[in-house]
Scaffold this motif. Structure first.
Motif, mmCIF file in Angstrom:
data_model
loop_
_atom_site.group_PDB
_atom_site.id
_atom_site.type_symbol
_atom_site.label_atom_id
_atom_site.label_comp_id
_atom_site.label_asym_id
_atom_site.label_seq_id
_atom_site.Cartn_x
_atom_site.Cartn_y
_atom_site.Cartn_z
ATOM 1 N N VAL A 243 0.841 -1.202 0.000
ATOM 2 C CA VAL A 243 0.000 0.000 0.000
ATOM 3 C C VAL A 243 0.877 1.254 0.000
ATOM 4 N N LEU A 244 1.927 1.252 0.827
ATOM 5 C CA LEU A 244 2.835 2.398 0.859
ATOM 6 C C LEU A 244 3.506 2.599 -0.495
ATOM 7 N N THR A 245 3.929 1.526 -1.127
ATOM 8 C CA THR A 245 4.567 1.620 -2.443
ATOM 9 C C THR A 245 3.615 2.212 -3.469
ATOM 10 N N THR A 246 2.363 1.755 -3.480
ATOM 11 C CA THR A 246 1.371 2.290 -4.414
ATOM 12 C C THR A 246 1.139 3.770 -4.166
ATOM 13 N N ALA A 247 1.043 4.155 -2.899
ATOM 14 C CA ALA A 247 0.842 5.567 -2.569
ATOM 15 C C ALA A 247 2.022 6.409 -3.044
ATOM 16 N N MET A 248 3.237 5.916 -2.846
ATOM 17 C CA MET A 248 4.421 6.647 -3.296
ATOM 18 C C MET A 248 4.431 6.804 -4.813
ATOM 19 N N ASP A 249 3.960 5.790 -5.517
ATOM 20 C CA ASP A 249 3.959 5.839 -6.983
ATOM 21 C C ASP A 249 3.050 6.933 -7.525
ATOM 22 N N THR A 250 2.068 7.363 -6.750
ATOM 23 C CA THR A 250 1.157 8.406 -7.240
ATOM 24 C C THR A 250 1.862 9.742 -7.408
ATOM 25 N N ARG A 251 3.013 9.919 -6.782
ATOM 26 C CA ARG A 251 3.728 11.194 -6.901
ATOM 27 C C ARG A 251 4.178 11.436 -8.333
ATOM 28 N N ALA A 252 4.508 10.376 -9.032
ATOM 29 C CA ALA A 252 4.993 10.519 -10.411
ATOM 30 C C ALA A 252 3.857 10.496 -11.414
ATOM 31 N N ALA A 253 2.760 9.831 -11.077
ATOM 32 C CA ALA A 253 1.706 9.604 -12.064
ATOM 33 C C ALA A 253 0.618 10.663 -12.056
ATOM 34 N N ARG A 254 0.537 11.459 -11.011
ATOM 35 C CA ARG A 254 -0.586 12.376 -10.881
ATOM 36 C C ARG A 254 -0.112 13.764 -10.490
ATOM 37 N N ALA A 255 -0.743 14.765 -11.082
ATOM 38 C CA ALA A 255 -0.456 16.146 -10.701
ATOM 39 C C ALA A 255 -1.325 16.576 -9.539
ATOM 40 N N ALA A 256 -2.456 15.938 -9.357
ATOM 41 C CA ALA A 256 -3.369 16.310 -8.275
ATOM 42 C C ALA A 256 -4.263 15.106 -7.996
ATOM 43 N N GLY A 257 -5.297 15.328 -7.214
ATOM 44 C CA GLY A 257 -6.231 14.250 -6.928
ATOM 45 C C GLY A 257 -5.631 13.240 -5.981
ATOM 46 N N ASP A 258 -5.661 11.956 -6.383
ATOM 47 C CA ASP A 258 -5.154 10.874 -5.538
ATOM 48 C C ASP A 258 -3.631 10.850 -5.601
ATOM 49 N N ARG A 259 -3.026 11.802 -4.948
ATOM 50 C CA ARG A 259 -1.566 11.951 -4.968
ATOM 51 C C ARG A 259 -1.070 12.147 -3.550
ATOM 52 N N LEU A 260 -0.063 11.379 -3.152
ATOM 53 C CA LEU A 260 0.505 11.521 -1.820
ATOM 54 C C LEU A 260 1.221 12.855 -1.715
ATOM 55 N N SER A 261 0.975 13.592 -0.645
ATOM 56 C CA SER A 261 1.504 14.943 -0.524
ATOM 57 C C SER A 261 3.008 14.939 -0.283
ATOM 58 N N ASP A 262 3.668 15.980 -0.740
ATOM 59 C CA ASP A 262 5.105 16.123 -0.508
ATOM 60 C C ASP A 262 5.401 16.251 0.983
ATOM 61 N N ALA A 263 4.493 16.883 1.725
ATOM 62 C CA ALA A 263 4.707 17.053 3.168
ATOM 63 C C ALA A 263 4.766 15.696 3.866
ATOM 64 N N TRP A 264 3.898 14.764 3.466
ATOM 65 C CA TRP A 264 3.896 13.422 4.068
ATOM 66 C C TRP A 264 5.220 12.710 3.757
ATOM 67 N N VAL A 265 5.635 12.805 2.508
ATOM 68 C CA VAL A 265 6.875 12.143 2.094
ATOM 69 C C VAL A 265 8.078 12.743 2.834
ATOM 70 N N ASP A 266 8.112 14.063 2.957
ATOM 71 C CA ASP A 266 9.228 14.720 3.644
ATOM 72 C C ASP A 266 9.295 14.296 5.111
ATOM 73 N N GLU A 267 8.139 14.159 5.743
ATOM 74 C CA GLU A 267 8.119 13.743 7.153
ATOM 75 C C GLU A 267 8.641 12.321 7.300
ATOM 76 N N LEU A 268 8.273 11.446 6.376
ATOM 77 C CA LEU A 268 8.788 10.076 6.433
ATOM 78 C C LEU A 268 10.298 10.057 6.250
ATOM 79 N N ALA A 269 10.794 10.808 5.261
ATOM 80 C CA ALA A 269 12.228 10.800 4.969
ATOM 81 C C ALA A 269 13.046 11.336 6.131
ATOM 82 N N ALA A 270 12.483 12.250 6.902
ATOM 83 C CA ALA A 270 13.217 12.886 8.000
ATOM 84 C C ALA A 270 13.021 12.172 9.331
ATOM 85 N N PHE A 271 12.261 11.089 9.341
ATOM 86 C CA PHE A 271 11.926 10.433 10.609
ATOM 87 C C PHE A 271 13.176 9.954 11.335
ATOM 88 N N GLN A 272 13.212 10.188 12.652
ATOM 89 C CA GLN A 272 14.223 9.613 13.527
ATOM 90 C C GLN A 272 13.569 9.260 14.848
#
Length: 433
Positions: free
Chosen positions: A204-233
């Motif tokens: 499910v996470l992989t599918t959600a991440m893939d929406t960043r490249a395939a969609r300009a809007a709508g069902d697209r995972l937000s950059d803020a969510w991705v940034d928070e995951l990448a910075a997690f400690q």
């Protein structure tokens, strides 16, 4: 068990034609949304009469795209389950019947109704959140949650709604929740039982991440969510979720290259900066099927499974700091664990043998200078064969160093050129010893 009937050829054409129309509609929808936004920002008395026309139009476009993609996924499932169709001349009205379970098992099929997908994802997120808040869940409950995630694992609308509704911290905490189910959480409780339960959620996470490249809007995972995951400690030694939980989620997902490089940058920095030994989480029964669970090895394994991410991380640096390849080659902990060494070596091998020969060659130059300077190779059993293979692949780089002019314009040795050849010599002596 239900059944489905379809003309797979006609269904596939419908999906292709529909998606082409959706692309046009999306462009028009973006234009309308922009115009409405500009009008809302004005003092026009017409603003109240606009209502939510832009949201309604965006929803319509999203529903249409979702249905067309679903049709294409179902057609693909029919072809996958009936490979003989690909080699047979299509007859008009060729209708096949399959069980719904076979359709779901044969393709990346989500929900037909977008609103239904979103509603199912939100219910699942709420139930997972409740289980996390309780701190543990019975094995049967965890299996049921995983089965619901499995149903929507290939659906973009479901996936984005689930991970967004759950949030980053709770998403990262999923491995911890699965551990509470105990080895009875899977049939027989054998090696890898926890990984089997985590798999639908990482999909499910992989599918959600893939929406960043395939969609300009709508069902697209937000950059803020991705940034928070990448910075997690990890917040602290007793906190949940932990860095180890993130590493398991990372290892068993297929994160995009840019996200994986960012995650690795955060999670591996202290290891390389302070020659630390990985902290090992000992668990009975090998629940993840990987012979142990160290944060750093999990992150390195994720990099090692992706050539582009390996190259991207190895060439990364911080302002004024060395590249990660140099830091890795200088990494010398008190104990050279072979599992860690193998994980490090695989990442280096990916970088040195990458198909982008210019970037791979530049990386090899860094390896030559680093090994030549320090005169030794740490984790030699795992790393020496990788460096030797790199020397064979990039032997032209070594030859170029030997061919350089070693004297300056006034006949005196040029120290920079001398150092270049000297380090190449020391590299070969060290690697081939």
């Amino acid at each position: 068990m239900g059944t489905s009937s379809a003309d797979a050829f006609a269904l596939g054409r419908y999906a292709d034609d529909g998606l082409a129309l959706v692309a046009t509609l999306e462009s028009d929808s973006d234009s309308v949304t922009g115009a409405v936004s500009a009008l809302r920002a004005s003092a026009s008395p017409l603003v109240p009469s606009l209502g939510d026309v832009d949201a309604v139009l965006a929803g319509l476009v999203g529903d249409w795209r979702h249905l067309d993609e679903f049709a294409g996924d179902v057609a693909a499932a029919f072809f996958t389950a009936n490979p003989e169709l690909g080699g047979r001349r299509r007859r008009a009205g060729t209708v096949l019947r399959m069980s719904d379970d076979a359709v779901l098992a044969s393709g990346h099929v989500g929900y037909a109704d977008r609103d239904g997908a979103v509603a199912a994802a939100r219910r699942l997120a709420a139930d997972v959140e409740a289980a996390l808040d309780r701190g543990r869940a019975p094995a049967g409950d965890v299996r049921a949650l995983a089965a619901r995630a499995e149903r929507g694992r290939s659906d973009p609308a479901f996936s984005v709604a689930f991970v967004t509704g759950l949030g980053v911290r709770r998403m990262v905490a999923l491995p911890a929740l699965i551990r509470t189910a105990g080895p009875t959480g899977a049939a027989g409780g054998g090696p890898g039982w926890a990984r089997q339960l985590l798999a639908p959620f990482t999909a499910v996470l992989t599918t959600a991440m893939d929406t960043r490249a395939a969609r300009a809007a709508g069902d697209r995972l937000s950059d803020a969510w991705v940034d928070e995951l990448a910075a997690f400690q990890q917040d602290g030694p007793d906190g949940v979720p932990t860095d180890n939980d993130l590493s398991l989620l990372t290892r068993f997902s297929a994160l995009p290259v840019d996200v994986l490089v960012e995650v690795a940058g955060v999670q591996l920095d202290d290891l390389l900066a302070f020659d630390e030994m990985p902290w090992s989480l000992h668990e009975s029964g090998d629940p993840w099927g990987i012979g142990g669970s160290t944060t750093e090895v999990n992150i390195l394994a994720a990099l090692g499974a992706d050539d582009d991410a390996s190259l991207g991380w190895l060439t990364s640096d911080r302002p004024g700091a060395a590249t990660n390849l140099e830091r890795l080659l200088r990494y010398d902990p008190s104990t050279h664990d072979p599992t860690l060494g193998a994980a490090l070596a695989q990442v280096v091998a990916n970088g040195l043998q990458h198909l982008d020969r210019d970037r791979a060659g530049a990386l090899f130059e860094i390896a030559v200078d680093t090994v030549g300077d320090q005169g030794t190779v740490h984790f030699g059993e795992q790393m020496l064969p990788v460096l030797a293979a790199g020397a064979r692949t990039h032997r032209d780089r070594l030859a170029a160093r030997a061919d350089e002019v070693l004297t300056g314009t006034q006949g005196r040795p040029d120290r920079d050129l001398t150092r270049s050849v000297s380090e190449a010599h020391d590299f070969l002596r060290t690697v081939m010893a």
